[in-house]
Design an enzyme around this catalytic site. Structure first.
Site, mmCIF file in Angstrom:
data_model
loop_
_atom_site.group_PDB
_atom_site.id
_atom_site.type_symbol
_atom_site.label_atom_id
_atom_site.label_comp_id
_atom_site.label_asym_id
_atom_site.label_seq_id
_atom_site.Cartn_x
_atom_site.Cartn_y
_atom_site.Cartn_z
ATOM 1 C CB THR A 115 -0.980 -0.087 1.229
ATOM 2 O OG1 THR A 115 -1.522 -1.469 1.197
ATOM 3 C CG2 THR A 115 -1.945 1.077 1.273
ATOM 4 C CD GLN A 230 -0.746 -19.571 3.321
ATOM 5 O OE1 GLN A 230 -0.912 -20.546 2.747
ATOM 6 N NE2 GLN A 230 0.173 -19.477 4.265
ATOM 7 C CD GLU A 231 -2.180 -10.228 3.106
ATOM 8 O OE1 GLU A 231 -1.681 -10.453 2.291
ATOM 9 O OE2 GLU A 231 -2.558 -9.247 3.706
ATOM 10 N NE ARG A 232 -7.986 -10.436 -0.270
ATOM 11 C CZ ARG A 232 -7.739 -10.115 -1.386
ATOM 12 N NH1 ARG A 232 -8.110 -10.745 -2.525
ATOM 13 N NH2 ARG A 232 -7.248 -8.949 -1.574
HETATM 14 C C1 LIG Z 1 -4.315 -1.906 10.398
HETATM 15 C C2 LIG Z 1 -3.769 -1.982 8.905
HETATM 16 C C3 LIG Z 1 -2.883 -2.657 8.795
HETATM 17 C C4 LIG Z 1 -2.334 -2.739 7.434
HETATM 18 N N1 LIG Z 1 -1.242 -3.531 7.037
HETATM 19 C C5 LIG Z 1 -0.862 -3.541 5.640
HETATM 20 C C6 LIG Z 1 0.558 -4.075 5.578
HETATM 21 O O1 LIG Z 1 1.159 -4.792 6.255
HETATM 22 N N2 LIG Z 1 0.868 -3.927 4.032
HETATM 23 C C7 LIG Z 1 0.289 -3.392 3.082
HETATM 24 O O2 LIG Z 1 0.770 -3.308 2.074
HETATM 25 N N3 LIG Z 1 -0.965 -2.854 3.317
HETATM 26 C C8 LIG Z 1 -1.265 -2.660 4.746
HETATM 27 N N4 LIG Z 1 -2.750 -2.309 4.977
HETATM 28 C C9 LIG Z 1 -3.526 -1.513 3.831
HETATM 29 C C10 LIG Z 1 -4.794 -2.139 3.674
HETATM 30 O O3 LIG Z 1 -4.533 -3.203 2.781
HETATM 31 C C11 LIG Z 1 -5.334 -0.889 2.667
HETATM 32 O O4 LIG Z 1 -5.757 -0.136 3.538
HETATM 33 C C12 LIG Z 1 -6.535 -1.768 1.873
HETATM 34 O O5 LIG Z 1 -6.092 -2.428 0.655
HETATM 35 C C13 LIG Z 1 -7.313 -0.288 1.468
HETATM 36 O O6 LIG Z 1 -6.607 0.444 0.690
HETATM 37 P P1 LIG Z 1 -6.837 2.006 0.895
HETATM 38 O O7 LIG Z 1 -6.652 2.195 2.438
HETATM 39 O O8 LIG Z 1 -6.013 2.694 0.104
HETATM 40 O O9 LIG Z 1 -8.353 2.403 0.628
HETATM 41 P P2 LIG Z 1 -8.789 2.935 -0.744
HETATM 42 O O10 LIG Z 1 -8.507 1.909 -1.966
HETATM 43 O O11 LIG Z 1 -8.694 4.270 -1.088
HETATM 44 O O12 LIG Z 1 -10.377 2.619 -0.615
HETATM 45 C C14 LIG Z 1 -11.108 3.519 0.114
HETATM 46 C C15 LIG Z 1 -12.627 2.924 -0.092
HETATM 47 O O13 LIG Z 1 -13.251 2.938 -1.417
HETATM 48 C C16 LIG Z 1 -13.604 1.267 -1.579
HETATM 49 N N5 LIG Z 1 -13.220 1.166 -2.986
HETATM 50 C C17 LIG Z 1 -12.021 1.113 -3.596
HETATM 51 N N6 LIG Z 1 -11.956 0.543 -4.788
HETATM 52 C C18 LIG Z 1 -13.259 0.081 -4.948
HETATM 53 C C19 LIG Z 1 -14.135 -0.472 -5.875
HETATM 54 N N7 LIG Z 1 -13.529 -0.845 -7.242
HETATM 55 N N8 LIG Z 1 -15.428 -0.685 -5.912
HETATM 56 C C20 LIG Z 1 -16.023 -0.329 -4.768
HETATM 57 N N9 LIG Z 1 -15.379 0.309 -3.725
HETATM 58 C C21 LIG Z 1 -14.036 0.482 -3.906
HETATM 59 C C22 LIG Z 1 -12.831 0.658 -0.473
HETATM 60 O O14 LIG Z 1 -13.428 -0.588 -0.388
HETATM 61 C C23 LIG Z 1 -12.888 1.605 0.469
HETATM 62 O O15 LIG Z 1 -14.123 1.283 0.940
HETATM 63 C C24 LIG Z 1 -3.139 -2.183 6.427
HETATM 64 C C25 LIG Z 1 -4.052 -1.650 6.486
HETATM 65 C C26 LIG Z 1 -4.607 -0.981 7.857
HETATM 66 C C27 LIG Z 1 -5.707 -0.204 8.372
#
Ligand SMILES: Cc1cc2nc3c(=O)[nH]c(=O)nc-3n(C[C@H](O)[C@H](O)[C@H](O)COP(=O)(O)OP(=O)(O)OC[C@H]3O[C@@H](n4cnc5c(N)ncnc54)[C@H](O)[C@@H]3O)c2cc1C
Length: 369
Positions: A115, A230-232
């Site tokens: 991310t 597997q992560e999920r």
């Molecule tokens: C506590 C915590 C630990 C984490 N650990 C890691 C880690 O170790 N490594 C790592 O890489 N990441 C990590 N993450 C990041 C996490 O995987 C991302 O926050 C997640 O994938 C969502 O991405 P975003 O935050 O950019 O949200 P966005 O992608 O900006 O999404 C915002 C909203 O829009 C919605 N949305 C986005 N696309 C669509 C679509 N096509 N259709 C409908 N709705 C949509 C999403 O569902 C969400 O509700 C972590 C996050 C948290 C909170």
């Protein structure tokens, strides 16, 4: 026997200290070393690389026992069941020898950085680049929300090796955190999981040997898609364990707490709420156990994983809310595990692929034609 070992370890080395770790916003490194010594890390990595030589069920037991204690910020599973498999399956022999043994002992801690500030769900939009110069890649970019970010000794970094190509231009590269140009940013303040060191990471022209790449150049996106199942599944396992723990704490509480001259447990509302939750948790438990079986038979796919992750994390959020309600005001106090479980649960519907992304995966499989 293995569950007994894991349970005793969690009861002795984690549960009594966990509240303090939440206050300190850290999980001490020593506990990683102790977990390594007890054989609780890299359970399903072969013994020749320092692992326990077990299978995914051993990893499940570790996750379940941590969940039973509400120790949600101890991210052994990210290290053992997400980072280590990438290295084992796609790393060079040199990378495996350099890292897996030390990860199994807890001397080295792993993280994975996909991310970025402007790209989460839409992973193809990442901007971190890896430019090849001779026998090295030069990595530049920024990552956010990275679990184990302050403690990690190695980070698997998703980067663009060919920014002109979408998914095919992405690669996964291992970065050792003592390389010049690597910098840890802030440990981010969260509403829950305070002991987990979720962080920003910065890469300023970090040079790594080309042998640090996983599989080959341009395969990063495909590897992520393979391994996210597997992560999920680990998220589903943790979610169901969290539900079971919350229900057990709540049954204890309502049995002891009195109102209007009788235990809270004597009210029909309490009994019905608990009965409803129990039935729903058992139904999801059966699903998760079946998913584990399918995974062991190598028949578990990304759609199964999306369904399991979505339904269990939604249930987790509903169960911790109902259980908190049955605790009354004490349920809102962070010294009670249910209060922390409530705040901890919320991230599960976002991280590792949001609920909406899970629905997209499921829907795509139904409407593919
Ligand atoms: C506590 C915590 C630990 C984490 N650990 C890691 C880690 O170790 N490594 C790592 O890489 N990441 C990590 N993450 C990041 C996490 O995987 C991302 O926050 C997640 O994938 C969502 O991405 P975003 O935050 O950019 O949200 P966005 O992608 O900006 O999404 C915002 C909203 O829009 C919605 N949305 C986005 N696309 C669509 C679509 N096509 N259709 C409908 N709705 C949509 C999403 O569902 C969400 O509700 C972590 C996050 C948290 C909170």
């Amino acid at each position: 026997m293995f569950r007994e070992t894991a349970r005793r370890f969690v009861e002795r080395e984690i549960a009594p200290h966990y509240y303090q770790w939440e206050q300190d916003a850290r999980v001490p490194r020593e506990v990683w070393l102790k977990a390594g010594e007890a054989g609780l890390l890299l359970c399903d990595v072969p013994e020749e690389y320092g692992g326990m030589g077990g299978d995914f069920r051993h990893s499940v037991i570790v996750m379940e026992e941590l969940g039973r204690a509400g120790a949600t910020g101890v991210f052994f599973s990210l290290h053992s069941d997400i980072v280590a498999p990438y290295i084992l399956k796609y790393g060079s022999e040199q990378l495996k020898r350099a890292w897996l043994n030390r990860m199994a002992t807890g001397e080295a801690i792993g993280a994975i950085a996909m991310t970025e500030p402007s790209a989460g769900s839409d992973l193809q939009a990442i901007r971190t680049t890896a430019v090849r110069e001779g026998d090295e890649y030069v990595i530049s970019g920024q990552k956010v929300f990275i679990s184990n970010g302050q403690t990690a000794d190695l980070v698997i970094v998703a980067c663009k090796t060919d920014p002109k190509q979408g998914a095919k231009g992405m690669s996964l590269i291992v970065v050792e955190t003592d390389r010049p140009g690597f910098r840890r940013g802030r440990q981010l303040k969260k509403i829950g999981m305070h002991s987990q060191d979720t962080s920003e990471l910065f890469f300023d022209q970090v040079r790594v040997p080309v042998s640090n790449i996983l599989a080959t150049e341009g395969q990063g996106f495909a590897l992520l898609m393979n391994e996210l199942a597997q992560e999920r599944l680990t998220q589903a396992v943790k979610a169901i364990a969290a539900c079971e723990a919350a229900l057990a704490w709540t049954i204890d509480y309502v049995t002891q707490r009195h109102a209007f001259g009788k235990p809270i447990a004597a009210f029909q509302n309490t009994q019905f709420k608990i009965a409803e939750m129990k039935a729903r948790i058992v139904a999801q438990r059966v699903l998760v156990d079946r998913c584990i079986e399918l995974h062991l038979e190598r028949k578990f796919d990304s759609v199964d994983a999306a369904m399991a992750k979505m339904t269990t994390t939604e249930l987790q959020c509903e169960v911790v809310d109902e259980c908190l309600q049955l605790h009354g005001g004490y349920g809102y106090m962070t010294e009670f595990p249910i209060a922390r479980a409530y705040a901890d649960a919320r991230y599960t519907k976002i991280a590792g692929g949001s609920i909406e992304v899970m629905k997209t995966i499921i829907a795509r499989s139904l409407f593919a034609r």
